[in-house]
Design a protein around this motif. Structure first.
Motif, PDB file in Angstrom:
ATOM      1  N   GLY A   1       0.244   8.697  -1.157  1.00 35.38           N
ATOM      2  CA  GLY A   1       1.146   9.831  -1.308  1.00 35.38           C
ATOM      3  C   GLY A   1       1.055  10.490  -2.662  1.00 35.38           C
ATOM      4  N   GLY A   2      -0.054  10.308  -3.348  1.00 35.33           N
ATOM      5  CA  GLY A   2      -0.206  10.927  -4.653  1.00 35.33           C
ATOM      6  C   GLY A   2       0.790  10.374  -5.641  1.00 35.33           C
ATOM      7  N   SER A   3       1.493  11.249  -6.330  1.00 36.18           N
ATOM      8  CA  SER A   3       2.428  10.800  -7.367  1.00 36.18           C
ATOM      9  C   SER A   3       3.786  10.382  -6.796  1.00 36.18           C
ATOM     10  CB  SER A   3       2.630  11.928  -8.383  1.00 36.18           C
ATOM     11  OG  SER A   3       3.206  13.046  -7.736  1.00 36.18           O
ATOM     12  N   LYS A   4       4.000  10.571  -5.482  1.00 33.68           N
ATOM     13  CA  LYS A   4       5.279  10.216  -4.874  1.00 33.68           C
ATOM     14  C   LYS A   4       5.046   9.240  -3.726  1.00 33.68           C
ATOM     15  CE  LYS A   4       7.483  14.526  -6.012  1.00 33.68           C
ATOM     16  NZ  LYS A   4       8.266  15.654  -5.571  1.00 33.68           N
ATOM     17  N   PRO A   5       4.827   7.952  -4.051  1.00 38.24           N
ATOM     18  CA  PRO A   5       4.604   6.993  -2.975  1.00 38.24           C
ATOM     19  C   PRO A   5       5.867   6.759  -2.158  1.00 38.24           C
ATOM     20  CG  PRO A   5       4.761   5.863  -5.078  1.00 38.24           C
ATOM     21  CD  PRO A   5       4.784   7.348  -5.360  1.00 38.24           C
ATOM     22  N   PHE A   6       5.669   6.196  -0.986  1.00 41.96           N
ATOM     23  CA  PHE A   6       6.786   5.820  -0.107  1.00 41.96           C
ATOM     24  C   PHE A   6       7.740   4.919  -0.866  1.00 41.96           C
ATOM     25  CE2 PHE A   6       8.502   2.586   2.739  1.00 41.96           C
ATOM     26  CZ  PHE A   6       9.135   3.371   3.689  1.00 41.96           C
ATOM     27  N   GLN A   7       9.029   5.098  -0.656  1.00 43.35           N
ATOM     28  CA  GLN A   7      10.019   4.235  -1.265  1.00 43.35           C
ATOM     29  C   GLN A   7      10.807   3.554  -0.164  1.00 43.35           C
ATOM     30  OE1 GLN A   7      12.389   6.392  -4.043  1.00 43.35           O
ATOM     31  NE2 GLN A   7      10.663   6.846  -5.368  1.00 43.35           N
ATOM     32  N   GLU A   8      10.980   2.246  -0.322  1.00 45.81           N
ATOM     33  CA  GLU A   8      11.741   1.514   0.681  1.00 45.81           C
ATOM     34  C   GLU A   8      13.191   1.989   0.661  1.00 45.81           C
ATOM     35  OE1 GLU A   8      10.974  -2.734   1.180  1.00 45.81           O
ATOM     36  OE2 GLU A   8       9.540  -2.518  -0.467  1.00 45.81           O
TER      37      GLU A   8
ATOM     38  N   PHE B   1       0.828  -1.196   0.000  1.00 45.82           N
ATOM     39  CA  PHE B   1       0.000   0.000   0.000  1.00 45.82           C
ATOM     40  C   PHE B   1       0.870   1.258   0.000  1.00 45.82           C
ATOM     41  CE2 PHE B   1      -2.239   3.319   2.404  1.00 45.82           C
ATOM     42  CZ  PHE B   1      -3.271   3.557   1.520  1.00 45.82           C
ATOM     43  N   LEU B   2       1.871   1.294   0.869  1.00 43.19           N
ATOM     44  CA  LEU B   2       2.725   2.482   0.966  1.00 43.19           C
ATOM     45  C   LEU B   2       3.601   2.691  -0.264  1.00 43.19           C
ATOM     46  CD1 LEU B   2       3.804   2.393   4.709  1.00 43.19           C
ATOM     47  CD2 LEU B   2       2.125   3.910   3.624  1.00 43.19           C
TER      48      LEU B   2
ATOM     49  N   ILE C   1      -0.341  -1.713  -4.550  1.00 43.26           N
ATOM     50  CA  ILE C   1      -1.775  -1.957  -4.524  1.00 43.26           C
ATOM     51  C   ILE C   1      -2.458  -0.649  -4.146  1.00 43.26           C
ATOM     52  CG2 ILE C   1      -1.650  -4.402  -3.950  1.00 43.26           C
ATOM     53  CD1 ILE C   1      -2.317  -3.609  -1.037  1.00 43.26           C
ATOM     54  N   ARG C   2      -3.716  -0.571  -4.482  1.00 40.72           N
ATOM     55  CA  ARG C   2      -4.490   0.624  -4.174  1.00 40.72           C
ATOM     56  C   ARG C   2      -5.868   0.206  -3.704  1.00 40.72           C
ATOM     57  NH1 ARG C   2      -7.868   3.766  -5.164  1.00 40.72           N
ATOM     58  NH2 ARG C   2      -8.205   5.817  -5.909  1.00 40.72           N
ATOM     59  N   CYS C   3      -6.334   0.855  -2.654  1.00 41.41           N
ATOM     60  CA  CYS C   3      -7.684   0.595  -2.161  1.00 41.41           C
ATOM     61  C   CYS C   3      -8.617   1.595  -2.831  1.00 41.41           C
ATOM     62  CB  CYS C   3      -7.751   0.747  -0.636  1.00 41.41           C
ATOM     63  SG  CYS C   3      -9.420   0.574   0.010  1.00 41.41           S
TER      64      CYS C   3
ATOM     65  N   PRO D   1      -9.158   8.040  -1.246  1.00 40.52           N
ATOM     66  CA  PRO D   1      -8.960   9.076  -2.276  1.00 40.52           C
ATOM     67  C   PRO D   1      -7.760   8.753  -3.174  1.00 40.52           C
ATOM     68  CG  PRO D   1      -9.263  10.081  -0.113  1.00 40.52           C
ATOM     69  CD  PRO D   1      -9.133   8.594   0.105  1.00 40.52           C
ATOM     70  N   ASP D   2      -7.768   9.299  -4.383  1.00 43.50           N
ATOM     71  CA  ASP D   2      -6.709   9.005  -5.353  1.00 43.50           C
ATOM     72  C   ASP D   2      -5.323   9.407  -4.879  1.00 43.50           C
ATOM     73  OD1 ASP D   2      -8.500   7.903  -7.124  1.00 43.50           O
ATOM     74  OD2 ASP D   2      -8.770   9.755  -8.262  1.00 43.50           O
ATOM     75  N   ASP D   3      -5.212  10.405  -4.006  1.00 45.78           N
ATOM     76  CA  ASP D   3      -3.888  10.860  -3.583  1.00 45.78           C
ATOM     77  C   ASP D   3      -3.360  10.120  -2.349  1.00 45.78           C
ATOM     78  OD1 ASP D   3      -5.671  11.963  -1.790  1.00 45.78           O
ATOM     79  OD2 ASP D   3      -4.741  13.938  -1.786  1.00 45.78           O
ATOM     80  N   VAL D   4      -4.041   9.065  -1.941  1.00 41.88           N
ATOM     81  CA  VAL D   4      -3.593   8.262  -0.801  1.00 41.88           C
ATOM     82  C   VAL D   4      -2.899   7.017  -1.341  1.00 41.88           C
ATOM     83  CG1 VAL D   4      -4.401   6.879   1.160  1.00 41.88           C
ATOM     84  CG2 VAL D   4      -5.421   9.122   0.687  1.00 41.88           C
TER      85      VAL D   4
END
Length: 97
Positions: free
Chosen positions: A89-96, A73-74, A78-80, A84-87
């Motif tokens: 992190g919008g266009s910059k998701p968390f990166q390991e 998810f982070l 995957i997306r729930c 909202p579409d920006d959850v």
């Protein structure tokens, strides 16, 4: 925003749903600021429980363990669709790291 006890009461009133401590049953673990309920479906061993997200009208589930759900998810693997579409992190998701 509903509290966990209110959420449990609402779940218990819903026909056909079983709630923890019944097994299998639903066990709440969180709530979003938009009011979606995050639960586990307690079937099998705890590391096998399904993640379930519901707004009490629609539901979405992830059939994998909790740590896999959080990581995917982070990182936007995957997306729930209830979020909202920006959850997360919008266009910059968390990166390991």
């Amino acid at each position: 925003m509903a509290t966990a006890p209110k959420m449990l009461r609402a779940l218990r009133r819903a026909p056909g749903l079983r709630v923890h401590p019944d097994r299998p049953g639903l066990l709440p673990w969180g709530m979003t600021v938009n009011g979606e309920h995050c639960l586990w479906y307690t079937q099998g061993e705890p590391d096998e429980w399904t993640v379930l997200v519901t707004d009490m009208r629609e539901k979405w589930s992830y059939n994998g363990n909790f740590s896999s759900f959080i990581r995917k998810f982070l990182t936007a693997e995957i997306r729930c669709p209830l979020f909202p579409d920006d959850v997360p992190g919008g266009s910059k998701p968390f990166q390991e790291p």
